[in-house]
Design a protein around this motif. Structure first.
Motif, PDB file in Angstrom:
ATOM      1  N   HIS A   1       0.840  -1.203   0.000  1.00  0.00           N
ATOM      2  CA  HIS A   1       0.000   0.000   0.000  1.00  0.00           C
ATOM      3  C   HIS A   1       0.872   1.249   0.000  1.00  0.00           C
ATOM      4  O   HIS A   1       0.670   2.176  -0.771  1.00  0.00           O
ATOM      5  CB  HIS A   1      -0.921  -0.028   1.227  1.00  0.00           C
TER       6      HIS A   1
ATOM      7  N   ARG B   1      -0.546 -16.822  -0.537  1.00  0.00           N
ATOM      8  CA  ARG B   1      -1.090 -15.618   0.103  1.00  0.00           C
ATOM      9  C   ARG B   1      -0.078 -14.977   1.045  1.00  0.00           C
ATOM     10  O   ARG B   1      -0.427 -14.248   1.969  1.00  0.00           O
ATOM     11  CB  ARG B   1      -2.367 -15.983   0.866  1.00  0.00           C
TER      12      ARG B   1
ATOM     13  N   ARG C   1      -5.311  -7.413   6.414  1.00  0.00           N
ATOM     14  CA  ARG C   1      -5.836  -7.526   5.046  1.00  0.00           C
ATOM     15  C   ARG C   1      -7.092  -6.687   4.817  1.00  0.00           C
ATOM     16  O   ARG C   1      -7.156  -5.918   3.846  1.00  0.00           O
ATOM     17  CB  ARG C   1      -6.121  -8.990   4.694  1.00  0.00           C
ATOM     18  N   PRO C   2      -8.138  -6.811   5.679  1.00  0.00           N
ATOM     19  CA  PRO C   2      -9.350  -6.012   5.407  1.00  0.00           C
ATOM     20  C   PRO C   2      -9.122  -4.502   5.488  1.00  0.00           C
ATOM     21  O   PRO C   2      -9.725  -3.754   4.720  1.00  0.00           O
ATOM     22  CB  PRO C   2     -10.340  -6.479   6.483  1.00  0.00           C
TER      23      PRO C   2
ATOM     24  N   LEU D   1      -6.430  -2.915   4.601  1.00  0.00           N
ATOM     25  CA  LEU D   1      -5.766  -2.499   3.363  1.00  0.00           C
ATOM     26  C   LEU D   1      -6.684  -2.645   2.156  1.00  0.00           C
ATOM     27  O   LEU D   1      -6.619  -1.863   1.201  1.00  0.00           O
ATOM     28  CB  LEU D   1      -4.496  -3.332   3.150  1.00  0.00           C
ATOM     29  N   ARG D   2      -7.569  -3.665   2.214  1.00  0.00           N
ATOM     30  CA  ARG D   2      -8.450  -3.908   1.070  1.00  0.00           C
ATOM     31  C   ARG D   2      -9.591  -2.892   1.032  1.00  0.00           C
ATOM     32  O   ARG D   2      -9.865  -2.283   0.005  1.00  0.00           O
ATOM     33  CB  ARG D   2      -9.006  -5.332   1.152  1.00  0.00           C
ATOM     34  N   GLN D   3     -10.214  -2.682   2.178  1.00  0.00           N
ATOM     35  CA  GLN D   3     -11.405  -1.815   2.201  1.00  0.00           C
ATOM     36  C   GLN D   3     -11.055  -0.335   2.162  1.00  0.00           C
ATOM     37  O   GLN D   3     -11.788   0.475   1.622  1.00  0.00           O
ATOM     38  CB  GLN D   3     -12.230  -2.121   3.457  1.00  0.00           C
ATOM     39  N   ARG D   4      -9.945   0.039   2.778  1.00  0.00           N
ATOM     40  CA  ARG D   4      -9.494   1.437   2.815  1.00  0.00           C
ATOM     41  C   ARG D   4     -10.581   2.379   3.312  1.00  0.00           C
ATOM     42  O   ARG D   4     -10.761   3.476   2.781  1.00  0.00           O
ATOM     43  CB  ARG D   4      -9.006   1.888   1.438  1.00  0.00           C
TER      44      ARG D   4
END
Lengths: 78, 442
Positions: free
Chosen positions: B29, B72, B347-348, B350-353
């Motif tokens: 990120h 992963r 992970r969530p 960084l993914r959802q932001r």
């Protein structure tokens, strides 16, 4: 007067609520003490024996035996 | 450039642990670097520094590694690429600040490695700086301090015409996940994880409820790291340490509280709310076997707690609150749980932001133990900064004791605040710590 081994062991036992503590025990890794516990132990020793232990000395205190030696040194140097 | 051609015989390769993986994912990120600035007098020449970098690279397997993506996660895999060394002109005493800020946001080529680079800032005078940029997944404060000592020891030896006095190459140590002692709370892989996850969920719900309609750390698309250095004078530091002792509180708790209060007053107008605060713990002494400082690596853990910030919060009440929350979490084994689950928790985010990890973060690393001279080379206390990301806390800092003073290295993002606001917060923080010992008797 120098603190005896038994006095130090009793204080650590009391502060951590443990039944058994040995001089070779690592205060964090073996006895599970967190930083607030360690400060409580050190502050109680400072008050009881009228000595001061510097913040920069704390990381070097790993075992109960090391703590005992440090307090003895401070009492002798008083 | 450094001399290359290091003969790597070992097969240093292993999967990253959960916390290391979280740091590697963060790097996808935003660059996630530790930047250490060594202020020097009579510093090494470029040639000497180049040889010293080669020497520490030979010793530490993680300085000969790259991040190889697999499934992963990632592997630390060997690379023959040398550590780059760049020479920069020293235009003044603050040249290093621009360099450090740039390095915090400049990605390392993790897929090719190595996970570190170096810059030498020098001019005509005796003063110079070495800037080491190292990926956070391979270094914590303890081993970082040791690597700096080794580097300067090598420089002094090379200047004296001697061989770098380092020991033989070290083996790559296991990830911290594999060294968590089963005898401590949270030590067994499956023990009380469900309880930890339930508490995290309840905390999330409570945080959303209690901050509903209020200010929360905003999520920005991009931002640049800016740095500040602050010091608490020796007499004030001594008074603070004694006050902490009489309040039966760790110094760390008071530092965390001062940061929370200053941010609360200047970014949140002192209105009652809740903060999410991050704190870091050195786990090296707790792991089995203990990981000594000579092994470069990331052997620390992160705890996130929600701290109530009432309108009239004060230093000692907040410090007691912080200390209690961290102690309860640590006694439950949450430090170990959060290490093991850090990848899954990161992970969530960084993914959802959609949300920031917290409002504030502090890493107090205790007393600095770097000698002041290595042969003719004189070194002042290093300044150490860690990259922040737009999903990270709004105000972050490293703090340590050096020469009796409390030294702060603060990082903020220019999208969150301007320099004047960052200054206000840091001045307030120091003021709280200066006046704290005289107020609020235990």
């Amino acid at each position: 007067m120098n603190p005896t081994t038994e006095e130090i062991l009793a204080l650590v036992r009391r502060q951590l609520g443990l039944r058994e503590v040995h001089l070779e025990d690592d205060i964090a890794a073996d006895l599970g003490a967190v930083s607030a516990d360690i400060i409580n132990i050190v502050a109680a020793l400072e008050d009881h024996y009228n000595v001061m232990i510097g913040e920069e000395e704390l990381p070097d205190i790993r075992t109960v035996g090391q703590l005992h030696r440090l307090v003895c040194e401070r009492v002798e140097a008083r | 450039m450094l001399s290359s051609g290091i003969d790597i015989e070992s097969v240093d390769i292993r999967a990253l642990g959960a916390f290391e993986t979280a740091q590697a994912l963060t790097n996808e990120h935003t660059p996630f670097n530790v930047v250490a600035v060594l202020p020097l007098r009579n510093g090494p020449t470029e040639e000497t520094l180049s040889q010293a970098l080669d020497a520490i690279r030979k010793r530490h397997p993680l300085l000969r590694s790259k991040l190889e993506p697999v499934d992963r996660g990632f592997l630390f895999a060997p690379t023959n690429r040398p550590m780059s060394l760049e020479s920069l002109d020293r235009l003044g005493d603050s040249t290093w600040i621009e360099v450090a800020e740039r390095e915090l946001g400049r990605a390392l080529d993790t897929e090719s490695g190595p996970l570190a680079r170096c810059q030498r800032i020098a001019g005509d005078g005796e003063a110079s700086e070495i800037v080491l940029t190292i990926h956070h997944s391979i270094m914590d404060a303890t081993s970082g301090s040791n690597v700096v000592r080794e580097l300067l020891t090598c420089c002094a030896a090379i200047d004296a015409g001697e061989a770098p006095p380092l020991g033989p190459p070290l083996p790559m140590m296991p990830a911290e996940d594999d060294l968590i002692p089963a005898t401590l709370p949270g030590g067994r892989r499956c023990s009380s994880v469900a309880g930890f996850l339930l508490r995290q969920g309840a905390d999330e719900a409570s945080f959303r409820l209690r901050t509903f309609g209020g200010r929360r750390p905003p999520v920005h698309e991009s931002g640049n790291c800016r740095v500040l250095c602050r010091r608490l004078a020796e007499e004030d530091t001594t008074a603070l340490v004694r006050a902490c002792r009489s309040h039966r509180l760790p110094l760390n708790a008071a530092l965390n509280a001062a940061m929370l209060l200053a941010v609360h007053r200047h970014l949140y107008d002192g209105k009652a709310t809740r903060f999410r605060h991050l704190n870091f713990a050195d786990l090296r002494q707790t792991l089995k076997p203990r990981v000594t400082e000579e092994h470069l690596g990331s052997y620390h853990g992160m705890l996130r707690v929600s701290v109530p910030m009432p309108a009239a919060a004060d230093l000692w009440t907040t410090a007691a609150e912080v200390s209690e929350r961290f102690s309860v979490a640590a006694r439950r084994g949450d430090t170990f749980h959060s290490v093991r689950l850090s990848t899954a928790m990161m992970r969530p985010i960084l993914r959802q932001r959609r949300q920031r990890m917290g409002t504030t973060a502090l890493s107090y690393t205790g007393p600095a133990k770097l000698p002041r001279s290595f042969g003719a080379i004189e070194v002042s206390s290093p300044e150490v900064f860690i990259s922040n990301l737009t999903l990270g806390p709004e105000y972050t800092a490293q703090a340590r004791l050096a020469d009796g003073e409390l030294r702060w290295n603060i990082v903020y993002l220019d999208c969150d605040m301007d320099r004047a606001t960052a200054d206000l917060v840091s001045d307030e923080m120091l003021d709280i710590l200066r006046t704290g010992p005289t107020g609020g008797a235990p």
